[in-house]
Design a protein around this motif. Sequence first.
Motif, short mmCIF file in Angstrom:
data_model
loop_
_atom_site.label_atom_id
_atom_site.label_comp_id
_atom_site.label_asym_id
_atom_site.label_seq_id
_atom_site.Cartn_x
_atom_site.Cartn_y
_atom_site.Cartn_z
N ARG A 31 0.83 -1.21 0.00
CA ARG A 31 0.00 0.00 0.00
C ARG A 31 0.86 1.25 0.00
O ARG A 31 0.60 2.20 -0.75
CB ARG A 31 -0.92 0.01 1.21
N ASP A 32 1.90 1.25 0.84
CA ASP A 32 2.79 2.42 0.89
C ASP A 32 3.46 2.67 -0.45
O ASP A 32 3.60 3.82 -0.89
CB ASP A 32 3.85 2.22 1.98
N LEU A 33 3.88 1.60 -1.11
CA LEU A 33 4.53 1.75 -2.41
C LEU A 33 3.53 2.23 -3.45
O LEU A 33 3.82 3.14 -4.24
CB LEU A 33 5.16 0.43 -2.84
N ALA A 34 2.35 1.66 -3.46
CA ALA A 34 1.33 2.04 -4.44
C ALA A 34 0.88 3.48 -4.25
O ALA A 34 0.58 4.18 -5.23
CB ALA A 34 0.14 1.09 -4.35
N GLU A 35 0.84 3.93 -3.01
CA GLU A 35 0.39 5.29 -2.72
C GLU A 35 1.51 6.33 -2.78
O GLU A 35 1.25 7.53 -2.68
CB GLU A 35 -0.28 5.34 -1.34
N GLY A 36 2.75 5.87 -2.91
CA GLY A 36 3.86 6.79 -3.05
C GLY A 36 4.51 7.24 -1.76
O GLY A 36 5.42 8.07 -1.78
N THR A 37 4.08 6.68 -0.62
CA THR A 37 4.72 7.04 0.65
C THR A 37 5.98 6.22 0.90
O THR A 37 6.74 6.50 1.83
CB THR A 37 3.75 6.85 1.84
N LEU A 38 6.19 5.21 0.07
CA LEU A 38 7.42 4.42 0.08
C LEU A 38 7.95 4.42 -1.34
O LEU A 38 7.22 4.14 -2.29
CB LEU A 38 7.15 2.98 0.54
N ARG A 39 9.23 4.76 -1.51
CA ARG A 39 9.82 4.83 -2.85
C ARG A 39 10.32 3.45 -3.29
O ARG A 39 10.80 2.67 -2.48
CB ARG A 39 10.97 5.83 -2.89
N ALA A 40 10.24 3.22 -4.58
CA ALA A 40 10.71 1.95 -5.12
C ALA A 40 12.19 1.74 -4.87
O ALA A 40 12.63 0.63 -4.61
CB ALA A 40 10.40 1.87 -6.62
N ASP A 41 12.98 2.83 -4.92
CA ASP A 41 14.42 2.67 -4.73
C ASP A 41 14.77 2.25 -3.30
O ASP A 41 15.83 1.68 -3.06
CB ASP A 41 15.17 3.94 -5.13
N GLU A 42 13.87 2.53 -2.35
CA GLU A 42 14.11 2.08 -0.98
C GLU A 42 14.01 0.56 -0.88
O GLU A 42 14.68 -0.05 -0.05
CB GLU A 42 13.12 2.73 -0.02
N ILE A 43 13.18 -0.02 -1.70
CA ILE A 43 13.01 -1.47 -1.68
C ILE A 43 14.11 -2.16 -2.47
O ILE A 43 14.64 -3.20 -2.08
CB ILE A 43 11.62 -1.86 -2.25
N THR A 44 14.49 -1.55 -3.60
CA THR A 44 15.47 -2.20 -4.47
C THR A 44 16.91 -1.96 -4.04
O THR A 44 17.81 -2.64 -4.51
CB THR A 44 15.31 -1.70 -5.92
N ALA A 45 17.14 -0.98 -3.16
CA ALA A 45 18.50 -0.61 -2.77
C ALA A 45 19.28 -1.84 -2.28
O ALA A 45 18.88 -2.54 -1.35
CB ALA A 45 18.47 0.45 -1.68
N GLY A 46 20.40 -2.11 -2.95
CA GLY A 46 21.24 -3.23 -2.56
C GLY A 46 20.74 -4.59 -2.99
O GLY A 46 21.35 -5.62 -2.69
N ARG A 47 19.59 -4.64 -3.69
CA ARG A 47 18.99 -5.91 -4.05
C ARG A 47 19.07 -6.22 -5.54
O ARG A 47 18.97 -7.38 -5.93
CB ARG A 47 17.52 -5.96 -3.60
N ILE A 48 19.19 -5.19 -6.36
CA ILE A 48 19.32 -5.44 -7.80
C ILE A 48 20.52 -4.66 -8.30
O ILE A 48 20.86 -3.59 -7.79
CB ILE A 48 18.05 -5.03 -8.57
N GLY A 49 21.16 -5.23 -9.30
CA GLY A 49 22.33 -4.58 -9.85
C GLY A 49 22.04 -3.85 -11.14
O GLY A 49 21.01 -4.01 -11.73
#
Length: 247
Positions: free
Chosen positions: A229-247
């Motif tokens: 929900r936070d990601l879909a609503e924009g209160t959580l950024r996608a880069d916060e989730i992907t940081a250090g997880r994808i190259g």
Amino acid sequence: MNTTPDQRLARTFVTLADTLVADFDVLDFLAVLAERSVEHLAVDAAGVILSDQRGGWRPAAGSSERADLVELFAAQTRQGPCFDCLAVGEAVTSADLSAPSQLRRWPRFAPAALDAGFRAASAVPMRLRDQTIGALTLLNHDPVELNADTIAVGQALADVATIGILHHRAAGRGELLAEQLEATLQHRIVVEQAKGVLAEYGGLEMHDAFTLLREYAHERQRRLSDVARDLAEGTLRADEITAGRIG
């Protein structure tokens, strides 16, 4: 230390029975059911559909978030072994979906399954006594007949998951089962939106996006639906989730 298949199966039953926790996440719980079913039943994919409490059925979780598999699980809410098992309240199996009799039996589902690479399909109801809340679908790439023992274990996994969900509901604040199931399905819609956001940002496959969402939620001890929900609503950024997880 190595564990035997029986020991791993026993641990899965313990996991599925342990729903009396404050942060119980139904979506993650159902994903575990699907993933462990693949592990223990020697099938290639598994999925869960739930009652939408309006006389219909909707997909809630799968062992993979591949787009074609998600679409196939959605198709099973209208036709196929899963739909039939909900009607009769017992397991329904098909060893070869390419057989003429099966193509006539399920003229929409069988071709869709074959196009997705699956030749065999089975389903067991998620039930407690006379109450059925959904079904567990089992798919195989090869035309194989699941034996009675495998079906029995699949039914046991579905039954203990159903008991876990109902037990959690009874131990909560008197939440009605219909409301809980509807909320779960609404959360699934939000997860689909969040998967799309994350997949587009990181150039990821849907299954990989879902895996990142779950890992992020687990690491922070948050519910998958809340993170989505936070990601879909924009209160959580996608880069916060992907940081250090994808190259």
